[in-house]
Design a protein around this motif. Sequence first.
Motif, PDB file in Angstrom:
ATOM      1  N   ASP A  97       0.853  -1.179   0.000  1.00 42.76           N
ATOM      2  CA  ASP A  97       0.000   0.000   0.000  1.00 42.76           C
ATOM      3  C   ASP A  97       0.897   1.240   0.000  1.00 42.76           C
ATOM      4  OD1 ASP A  97       0.865   0.467   2.657  1.00 42.76           O
ATOM      5  OD2 ASP A  97      -0.875  -0.560   3.506  1.00 42.76           O
ATOM      6  N   HIS A  98       0.291   2.411  -0.005  1.00 42.25           N
ATOM      7  CA  HIS A  98       1.072   3.652  -0.121  1.00 42.25           C
ATOM      8  C   HIS A  98       2.047   3.829   1.040  1.00 42.25           C
ATOM      9  CE1 HIS A  98      -0.782   5.530  -3.661  1.00 42.25           C
ATOM     10  NE2 HIS A  98      -1.917   4.965  -3.269  1.00 42.25           N
ATOM     11  N   SER A  99       1.601   3.504   2.265  1.00 49.16           N
ATOM     12  CA  SER A  99       2.478   3.720   3.415  1.00 49.16           C
ATOM     13  C   SER A  99       3.671   2.764   3.391  1.00 49.16           C
ATOM     14  CB  SER A  99       1.692   3.574   4.720  1.00 49.16           C
ATOM     15  OG  SER A  99       1.200   2.255   4.869  1.00 49.16           O
ATOM     16  N   GLN A 100       3.456   1.529   2.947  1.00 54.21           N
ATOM     17  CA  GLN A 100       4.563   0.574   2.849  1.00 54.21           C
ATOM     18  C   GLN A 100       5.575   1.019   1.803  1.00 54.21           C
ATOM     19  OE1 GLN A 100       1.908  -2.717   2.103  1.00 54.21           O
ATOM     20  NE2 GLN A 100       2.488  -3.706   4.032  1.00 54.21           N
ATOM     21  N   LEU A 101       5.082   1.518   0.672  1.00 51.98           N
ATOM     22  CA  LEU A 101       6.008   1.989  -0.354  1.00 51.98           C
ATOM     23  C   LEU A 101       6.761   3.227   0.122  1.00 51.98           C
ATOM     24  CD1 LEU A 101       7.105   1.477  -3.175  1.00 51.98           C
ATOM     25  CD2 LEU A 101       5.308   2.977  -4.059  1.00 51.98           C
ATOM     26  N   ARG A 102       6.070   4.087   0.869  1.00 58.71           N
ATOM     27  CA  ARG A 102       6.739   5.273   1.405  1.00 58.71           C
ATOM     28  C   ARG A 102       7.845   4.873   2.378  1.00 58.71           C
ATOM     29  NH1 ARG A 102       7.171  10.703  -0.026  1.00 58.71           N
ATOM     30  NH2 ARG A 102       8.795  11.312   1.420  1.00 58.71           N
ATOM     31  N   PHE A 103       7.620   3.812   3.159  1.00 58.29           N
ATOM     32  CA  PHE A 103       8.673   3.307   4.039  1.00 58.29           C
ATOM     33  C   PHE A 103       9.921   2.981   3.221  1.00 58.29           C
ATOM     34  CE2 PHE A 103      11.073  -0.259   5.630  1.00 58.29           C
ATOM     35  CZ  PHE A 103      11.349   0.108   6.932  1.00 58.29           C
ATOM     36  N   PHE A 104       9.750   2.283   2.110  1.00 57.29           N
ATOM     37  CA  PHE A 104      10.902   1.942   1.284  1.00 57.29           C
ATOM     38  C   PHE A 104      11.568   3.195   0.737  1.00 57.29           C
ATOM     39  CE2 PHE A 104       8.689  -2.273   0.542  1.00 57.29           C
ATOM     40  CZ  PHE A 104       9.581  -3.002   1.304  1.00 57.29           C
ATOM     41  N   TYR A 105      10.778   4.159   0.325  1.00 58.18           N
ATOM     42  CA  TYR A 105      11.358   5.399  -0.203  1.00 58.18           C
ATOM     43  C   TYR A 105      12.208   6.093   0.864  1.00 58.18           C
ATOM     44  CZ  TYR A 105      11.775   9.921  -2.475  1.00 58.18           C
ATOM     45  OH  TYR A 105      12.278  11.071  -3.044  1.00 58.18           O
ATOM     46  N   ASP A 106      11.747   6.025   2.111  1.00 59.28           N
ATOM     47  CA  ASP A 106      12.466   6.692   3.202  1.00 59.28           C
ATOM     48  C   ASP A 106      13.665   5.896   3.711  1.00 59.28           C
ATOM     49  OD1 ASP A 106      10.743   8.857   3.172  1.00 59.28           O
ATOM     50  OD2 ASP A 106       9.450   8.053   4.761  1.00 59.28           O
ATOM     51  N   HIS A 107      13.641   4.567   3.598  1.00 56.12           N
ATOM     52  CA  HIS A 107      14.636   3.745   4.289  1.00 56.12           C
ATOM     53  C   HIS A 107      15.499   2.860   3.401  1.00 56.12           C
ATOM     54  CE1 HIS A 107      13.230   4.792   8.319  1.00 56.12           C
ATOM     55  NE2 HIS A 107      12.010   4.706   7.851  1.00 56.12           N
ATOM     56  N   ALA A 108      15.123   2.633   2.162  1.00 55.97           N
ATOM     57  CA  ALA A 108      15.906   1.720   1.322  1.00 55.97           C
ATOM     58  C   ALA A 108      17.282   2.303   1.019  1.00 55.97           C
ATOM     59  CB  ALA A 108      15.167   1.436   0.016  1.00 55.97           C
ATOM     60  N   ALA A 109      18.291   1.442   1.073  1.00 55.91           N
ATOM     61  CA  ALA A 109      19.634   1.847   0.659  1.00 55.91           C
ATOM     62  C   ALA A 109      19.723   1.943  -0.857  1.00 55.91           C
ATOM     63  CB  ALA A 109      20.663   0.842   1.179  1.00 55.91           C
ATOM     64  N   TYR A 110      18.899   1.138  -1.525  1.00 57.90           N
ATOM     65  CA  TYR A 110      18.902   1.080  -2.991  1.00 57.90           C
ATOM     66  C   TYR A 110      17.443   1.009  -3.430  1.00 57.90           C
ATOM     67  CZ  TYR A 110      19.858  -0.963  -7.680  1.00 57.90           C
ATOM     68  OH  TYR A 110      19.927  -1.224  -9.027  1.00 57.90           O
ATOM     69  N   PHE A 111      16.990   2.015  -4.181  1.00 61.36           N
ATOM     70  CA  PHE A 111      15.628   2.021  -4.725  1.00 61.36           C
ATOM     71  C   PHE A 111      15.741   2.662  -6.097  1.00 61.36           C
ATOM     72  CE2 PHE A 111      10.919   2.985  -3.456  1.00 61.36           C
ATOM     73  CZ  PHE A 111      10.489   2.549  -4.688  1.00 61.36           C
ATOM     74  N   ARG A 112      15.918   1.824  -7.086  1.00 56.64           N
ATOM     75  CA  ARG A 112      16.133   2.313  -8.439  1.00 56.64           C
ATOM     76  C   ARG A 112      15.079   1.772  -9.389  1.00 56.64           C
ATOM     77  NH1 ARG A 112      22.805   1.914  -8.421  1.00 56.64           N
ATOM     78  NH2 ARG A 112      23.049   3.607  -6.919  1.00 56.64           N
ATOM     79  N   VAL A 113      14.839   2.541 -10.430  1.00 57.89           N
ATOM     80  CA  VAL A 113      13.878   2.158 -11.462  1.00 57.89           C
ATOM     81  C   VAL A 113      14.619   1.939 -12.768  1.00 57.89           C
ATOM     82  CG1 VAL A 113      11.965   3.389 -10.376  1.00 57.89           C
ATOM     83  CG2 VAL A 113      13.368   4.565 -12.096  1.00 57.89           C
ATOM     84  N   ALA A 114      13.969   1.182 -13.648  1.00 54.51           N
ATOM     85  CA  ALA A 114      14.479   0.987 -15.003  1.00 54.51           C
ATOM     86  C   ALA A 114      13.569   1.718 -15.967  1.00 54.51           C
ATOM     87  CB  ALA A 114      14.522  -0.495 -15.351  1.00 54.51           C
ATOM     88  N   GLU A 115      14.181   2.427 -16.894  1.00 49.38           N
ATOM     89  CA  GLU A 115      13.456   3.012 -18.024  1.00 49.38           C
ATOM     90  C   GLU A 115      13.876   2.270 -19.284  1.00 49.38           C
ATOM     91  OE1 GLU A 115      14.372   7.127 -18.365  1.00 49.38           O
ATOM     92  OE2 GLU A 115      12.923   7.754 -16.850  1.00 49.38           O
ATOM     93  N   VAL A 116      12.906   1.854 -20.068  1.00 49.67           N
ATOM     94  CA  VAL A 116      13.177   1.261 -21.369  1.00 49.67           C
ATOM     95  C   VAL A 116      12.630   2.214 -22.422  1.00 49.67           C
ATOM     96  CG1 VAL A 116      12.716  -0.670 -22.927  1.00 49.67           C
ATOM     97  CG2 VAL A 116      13.157  -1.096 -20.508  1.00 49.67           C
ATOM     98  N   ASP A 117      13.534   2.759 -23.209  1.00 53.56           N
ATOM     99  CA  ASP A 117      13.166   3.752 -24.220  1.00 53.56           C
ATOM    100  C   ASP A 117      12.312   4.863 -23.615  1.00 53.56           C
ATOM    101  OD1 ASP A 117      14.549   2.279 -26.137  1.00 53.56           O
ATOM    102  OD2 ASP A 117      12.775   1.105 -26.655  1.00 53.56           O
TER     103      ASP A 117
END
Length: 201
Positions: free
Chosen positions: A31-51
Amino acid sequence: MSIVIRDVREHELDSVLALNNAAGVTILPLDHSQLRFFYDHAAYFRVAEVDGTLAGFLIALDQDSPYESSNYLWFRSHYPAFVYIDRVVIASAQRGAGVGRVFYADVTSFAETHAPLLTCEVFLEPRNDVAVLFHGTYGFQEVGQQVMIETGLRVSLLAKELASYPWVRSTYLDKPDGRLPDLPWLATRKRKPAVRLATGT
């Protein structure tokens, strides 16, 4: 096809959440709060863009996160230092295009400068043979199994020794300033100070 791996941006969290919750039974919903936890605490939170289009993400935490996942806590009770891959999600349209392999190359390069082990888990119920084989080709070995208290499902707990870490530690981390070179790909994300929680394990 162009694949770019970069740090997530805050305005992309809704898109990341949609990707996660469309991934199927092998990825636990957020849910939104769980994802926000990762945004605040993850050492690595990266996305991939394809084209230029968001195609996936990978989230990893180090041993100092206040994360309460039973799998993460298993690793914290067994190892003093590690980078833990919590989840990797690839958009269905991009699966099989090599995005996962690019992510694992990137997170391995990151982890080798921060910890002696890269860890994760794969589901055994239902058994995900593709994930088991994928991790085996990247040098992960099973170091344990457990039934997750969150789901009642059995998982295989995997770890990969990072051969470059001892050199990084002796060359940089054990020096008086204990700092890595000031390069973007070596940096952990800016985050709130971690609070170590009692786990009972």
